[in-house]
Design a protein around this motif. Structure first.
Motif, PDB file in Angstrom:
ATOM      1  N   UNK A  59      32.302  38.183  46.601  1.00  9.28           N
ATOM      2  CA  UNK A  59      31.446  37.012  45.962  1.00  9.28           C
ATOM      3  C   UNK A  59      30.127  37.488  46.417  1.00  9.28           C
ATOM      4  N   UNK A  60      29.211  35.969  45.440  1.00  9.33           N
ATOM      5  CA  UNK A  60      27.820  36.518  45.509  1.00  9.33           C
ATOM      6  C   UNK A  60      26.948  36.444  46.663  1.00  9.33           C
ATOM      7  N   UNK A  61      27.447  34.817  46.980  1.00 10.45           N
ATOM      8  CA  UNK A  61      26.701  34.962  48.170  1.00 10.45           C
ATOM      9  C   UNK A  61      27.464  33.892  49.381  1.00 10.45           C
ATOM     10  N   UNK A  62      27.955  35.026  49.751  1.00  8.70           N
ATOM     11  CA  UNK A  62      29.307  35.173  50.771  1.00  8.70           C
ATOM     12  C   UNK A  62      29.412  34.111  51.943  1.00  8.70           C
ATOM     13  N   UNK A  71      36.282  33.374  45.715  1.00 12.05           N
ATOM     14  CA  UNK A  71      35.960  34.541  44.251  1.00 12.05           C
ATOM     15  C   UNK A  71      37.476  35.915  44.947  1.00 12.05           C
ATOM     16  N   UNK A  72      38.164  35.278  46.272  1.00  9.65           N
ATOM     17  CA  UNK A  72      38.867  35.810  46.971  1.00  9.65           C
ATOM     18  C   UNK A  72      40.772  35.544  46.719  1.00  9.65           C
ATOM     19  N   UNK A  73      40.406  33.756  46.183  1.00  7.93           N
ATOM     20  CA  UNK A  73      41.745  33.139  45.907  1.00  7.93           C
ATOM     21  C   UNK A  73      41.846  33.259  44.561  1.00  7.93           C
ATOM     22  N   UNK A  74      41.305  33.269  43.651  1.00  7.02           N
ATOM     23  CA  UNK A  74      41.036  33.210  42.979  1.00  7.02           C
ATOM     24  C   UNK A  74      41.662  34.730  42.044  1.00  7.02           C
TER      25      UNK A  74
END
Ligand SMILES: *[C@@H]1O[C@H](CO)[C@@H](O)[C@H](O)[C@H]1NC(C)=O
Ligand SMILES: *[C@@H]1O[C@H](CO)[C@@H](O)[C@H](O)[C@H]1NC(C)=O
Ligand SMILES: *[C@@H]1O[C@H](CO)[C@@H](O)[C@H](O)[C@H]1NC(C)=O
Ligand SMILES: *[C@@H]1O[C@H](CO)[C@@H](O)[C@H](O)[C@H]1NC(C)=O
Length: 416
Positions: A59-62, A71-74
């Motif tokens: 992710x760009x901004x975790x 992002x993880x879900x995607x």
């Protein structure tokens, strides 16, 4: 053998009522045809597209909460699509439903028509919205055809019709100025003329509730009961609710919060699709992972946080089936246009429909809209207002047993 009888035999339709027989024999102008889903040939290409779509490694901004899909879900969904999702199995399940296409006013409409063995079954039409499809009613279709005995001794069962909205999956894209009122009109034709049901009941969710309410208010001779989980009236603000001295239940408070989130940060997709449907529609036309990113986050946001655990069947497979249906039929673009074609489908002034047909309403805790009983009662002949602690915006997947129960309850009020 008369041509008409031959036609019915070809359809393999057993147990047609006299009126269905009459309409099918006397007016063949609707080009009624049996339909089976056969998209397996498209799957290898879809999987190539999914495989060749890169996602960022992280992710760009975790450090901040996600703005949009995580992002993880995607990534999990993409991995499942490639490694474990089995389109053929999903297709076979959907093909267990008897399906047809019919042409009304030049529109080819795909629909499920599952008949009950009970000769007294009530016809009902179940109406989906965006980003949904007929698939979201899968768990409730067969149970509703079965006979259920109420405490009063009355039996309720249904002949279930589930059309695909124009422009969605197997229904043709409508003309540019087509509205949901036009859809309601051809669905009334579908029920009364194509299928020969003089009266019927309706259920609507999401944009399907706009069609359902149009049927409820404009076809009061044929629509004789309606169950809604959403109504096409803009939900009142928290201030308005307070000003009217309406105190909210716990279920309503959560749904109200969901609505506030939807209207402040959650309706970007709707503004986009209302104003520039080509931008997103063409950008994602041939991009299954893009469609997943655009849609799956909302499905998650609009459903119960417990989605995928019983009684919810809204798991990753269900999400992938939904998106595969759009992707494999290349109807993401035409489905997105439904917003541009219906920019004012939710009204701010509550008015009563000219009908005495009973109306039933179910408020789900995690839906993205909240309509207090006092407001629902302004728009129809409200006979039942229920609240459900489990489930969200896609009740057919998010809490199927409760939806079956509520639609059956409607049968107790149905006045043919
Ligand atoms: C059949 O239905 C179509 C569409 O409603 C209508 O235009 C036509 O007049 C009908 N034909 C007969 C013979 O009833
Ligand atoms: C309801 O259905 C059951 C089982 O099919 C049947 O035995 C019963 O007589 C029915 N009741 C009424 C009131 O029709
Ligand atoms: C709400 O309650 C207040 C205080 O009892 C009262 O003054 C007001 O008229 C009520 N408003 C409505 C819309 O009933
Ligand atoms: C149905 O609608 C018509 C036209 O709006 C109206 O005159 C009639 O009273 C309505 N019927 C019922 C039962 O409400």
């Amino acid at each position: 053998m008369p041509r008409s009888l031959n036609f019915l035999t070809l359809l393999g339709v057993a147990g047609l009522s006299a009126s269905t027989y009459a309409s099918a024999t006397h007016n063949n102008s609707f080009d009624l045809k049996p339909f089976k889903i056969d998209l397996a040939g498209e799957v290898p290409r879809l999987l190539d597209l999914v495989r060749n779509t890169r996602l960022p490694a992280q992710a760009l901004y975790p450090d901040v909460p996600d703005k949009g899909i995580a992002l993880d879900f995607l990534r999990e969904l993409r991995t499942d699509w490639l490694d474990s999702f089995n389109w053929e199995a999903q297709q076979a399940e959907l093909n267990q439903f008897t399906q047809f296409t019919a042409v009304m006013e030049g529109q080819t409409v795909h629909f499920v028509h599952e008949k009950s063995a009970d000769p007294d079954a009530i016809p009902v039409i179940l109406l989906h919205g965006w980003p949904g499809s007929f698939h979201e009613f899968s768990p409730v279709i067969k149970p509703l055809t079965q006979s259920w005995q109420a405490a009063t001794g009355k039996n309720v069962s249904y002949n279930v019709v589930v059309p695909s909205l124009p422009g969605f999956v197997f229904s043709s894209a409508p003309p540019s100025k087509w509205t949901l009122d036009d859809t309601a009109r051809i669905y009334n034709t579908l029920m009364t003329e194509v299928l020969g049901y003089p009266t019927y009941a309706i259920h609507g969710t999401d944009l399907g509730c706009v069609v359902a309410y149009s049927l409820y208010s404009s076809f009061n001779a044929t629509v004789r009961a309606g169950h809604f989980v959403f109504i096409p009236f803009y939900p009142p603000s928290a201030q308005e609710i307070a000003a009217n001295n309406i105190s909210l239940s716990d279920v309503q408070k959560v749904a109200e919060q969901r609505f506030i989130e939807w209207s402040t940060t959650g309706n970007g997709y709707s503004v986009e699709q209302t104003n520039k449907p080509n931008d997103i529609g063409l950008a994602l036309y041939d991009n299954p992972v893009g469609q997943l990113a655009w849609i799956a986050g909302n499905i998650k946001l609009w459903s119960d946080p417990r989605a995928g655990t019983p009684p919810s069947v809204l798991d990753k497979t269900a999400i992938l089936t939904s998106i595969s249906l759009y992707s494999l039929t290349h109807t993401f673009l035409s489905s997105a246009w439904i917003y541009a074609q219906n920019p004012t489908s939710f009204r701010s002034v509550y008015t009563k429909a000219a009908t005495d047909a009973p109306m039933l309403f179910s408020q789900y805790k995690y839906s993205v809209g909240m309509h207090p009983k006092e407001y629902v009662a302004k728009v129809g002949n409200l006979v039942s207002y229920k609240e459900h602690d489990f489930g969200g915006h896609f009740a057919g997947l998010d809490n199927p047993p409760s939806l079956i129960e509520d639609i059956r309850e409607m049968g107790l009020y149905f006045k043919a």
